[in-house]
Design a protein around this motif. Structure first.
Motif, short mmCIF file in Angstrom:
data_model
loop_
_atom_site.label_atom_id
_atom_site.label_comp_id
_atom_site.label_asym_id
_atom_site.label_seq_id
_atom_site.Cartn_x
_atom_site.Cartn_y
_atom_site.Cartn_z
N ALA A 117 0.78 -1.22 -0.09
CA ALA A 117 -0.22 0.01 -0.07
C ALA A 117 0.85 1.33 -0.11
N ASP A 118 0.42 2.34 -0.72
CA ASP A 118 1.33 3.51 -0.94
C ASP A 118 0.25 4.71 -0.67
N GLY A 119 -0.87 4.76 0.18
CA GLY A 119 -1.57 5.76 0.54
C GLY A 119 -2.74 6.11 -0.59
N THR A 120 -2.98 5.04 -1.69
CA THR A 120 -4.01 5.46 -2.68
C THR A 120 -5.14 5.48 -1.81
N ILE A 121 -6.16 6.68 -2.26
CA ILE A 121 -7.25 6.77 -1.74
C ILE A 121 -8.32 5.58 -2.37
N ILE A 122 -9.22 4.87 -1.68
CA ILE A 122 -10.05 4.12 -2.24
C ILE A 122 -11.13 4.76 -3.00
#
Length: 395
Positions: A232-237
């Motif tokens: 995970a890299d902090g991408t918003i779902i």
């Protein structure tokens, strides 16, 4: 007088220990090795049911001796406290007089291997013997894996309730990690192989799934920092993007591996097609995974189904393609057998493997499932990760 359980070094039942050592000693005799020194945590756990700092010596006639550095309160037959490795090697030579002794060359630091070699006669590497022995699980080991699979599936069923609007992939992963730990997950994620690092598992959303990783995992991801470049890299779902969850299944010391896909709102039709293809591949491989089957043929079966469906370029990655579709699992991830095109592994009853036919489509993300299976005497392999396989709605 019988020792209390907290004092016993050896925690395995006598018949269980005998079954495990018999597999190793048969390989030792075939290799012409009189004894092996077990030093890696996975091997120590396999032969005792616990982890300690020290070594185990196994002779080809089945005799065992335990050389303990820490903790020093453990007791039992053939337990010897040592201060330095030379205390062990001197005792081995005096008590067993072996002509050839194997070391775990795949995991033992070179400096320590040379130190032990200075006072022990060289024998065949112990690493392949231990890997082959651990590949075929006893009924007791399989039962521990079944328990992990049930517990892992129970936590996965709660994932939609862990999601909150506006979450990023790492925020959802943290909530999943918390739920896993509260449900009894041990946290440690043992992985066989050099420089393989992963904390509790992997959650991938959107384009991040197409970011290659230096690690030999099916899926990559950029991670949160270059020091651990995976996951995970902090991408918003966002609505419509698949969220692939591949999290820790270690509840008993023996782990299961399971991946499921989730989505906020309706998934893209192509994601649904690919998820169904992944399910069909898992089922076909399980049907063919009988004793005597070649692991490379199982890989080709999976890859062939992906080609026939027109998704060869997305199979097991896009920018980077993993070179396998499945791997053995138990005390560690990446045990034998390996379902890969050049694998020489032949399946046997009692082997356990994870099958993970996954797909990465640019602009959409990663889709696919993963299950853990047990090779049975006849018929299809048994799935021991009993969770729904369709794409699951987060709300």
């Amino acid at each position: 007088m019988e020792l209390k359980s907290e004092l016993r070094l050896q925690l395995l039942a006598p018949d269980e220990l005998a079954a495990r050592t018999a597999r190793i000693t048969a390989a030792m005799r075939a290799a012409g090795t009189d004894g092996i020194v077990v030093s890696d945590n996975a091997g120590i756990y396999y032969l005792t049911g616990r982890v300690f700092c020290g070594y185990i010596y196994l002779h080809s006639d089945g005799r065992l001796r335990y050389y303990l550095r820490r903790p020093n309160h453990l007791q039992g037959d053939s337990v010897m406290q040592i201060r330095k490795p030379e205390d062990m090697t001197a005792d081995i030579m005096a008590a067993f007089a072996p002509g050839a002794v194997g070391l775990e060359e795949d995991s033992l630091p070179y400096s320590m291997a040379m130190r032990l070699r200075a006072s022990l006669p060289a024998g065949a590497s112990a690493s392949p013997m231990l890997r082959a022995a651990r590949a075929v699980k006893t009924p007791a080991e399989i039962e521990l894996m079944r328990r992990s699979g049930i517990a892992q599936a129970e936590v996965y069923s709660r994932i939609p309730h862990l999601y909150a609007d506006g979450m990023s992939d790492i925020e959802l992963q943290i909530e999943i990690e918390r739920a896993l730990r509260l449900h009894g997950c041990l946290g440690i994620f043992r992985i066989a192989g050099q420089s393989m690092e992963l904390h509790m598992g992997n959650v991938l959303t959107g384009a991040n799934a197409d970011t290659p990783s230096p690690y030999d995992f099916a899926m990559g991801g950029a991670g949160l920092d270059p020091s651990i470049p995976v996951g995970a890299d902090g991408t918003i779902i966002h609505p419509g993007l698949p969220v692939m969850v591949d999290m820790n299944g270690n509840f008993t010391g023996y782990m299961t591996d399971m991946t499921r896909c989730y989505c906020l709102g309706e998934p893209h039709p192509e994601a649904v097609r690919l998820n169904e293809l992944s399910r069909n591949i898992c089922a076909a491989v399980a049907e063919a995974a009988v004793p005597g089957a070649a692991a490379r043929d199982l890989y080709e079966l999976a890859a062939g189904m992906a080609r026939e469906a027109g998704y060869a370029e997305a199979f097991m990655g896009h920018r980077y393609h993993a070179g396998f579709v499945g791997h053995g699992i138990g005390i560690e991830v990446n045990e034998l057998p390996v379902l890969a095109p050049r694998s020489r592994d032949i399946l046997a009853e009692g082997m356990t493997y994870a099958c993970e036919p996954k797909f990465v489509v640019p602009g959409m993300g990663a889709v696919g499932i993963e299950n853990t299976y047990v090779v049975r005497a006849s018929g299809p392999a048994e799935c021991i990760t009993p969770a729904p396989e369709q794409i699951i709605s987060l709300r």
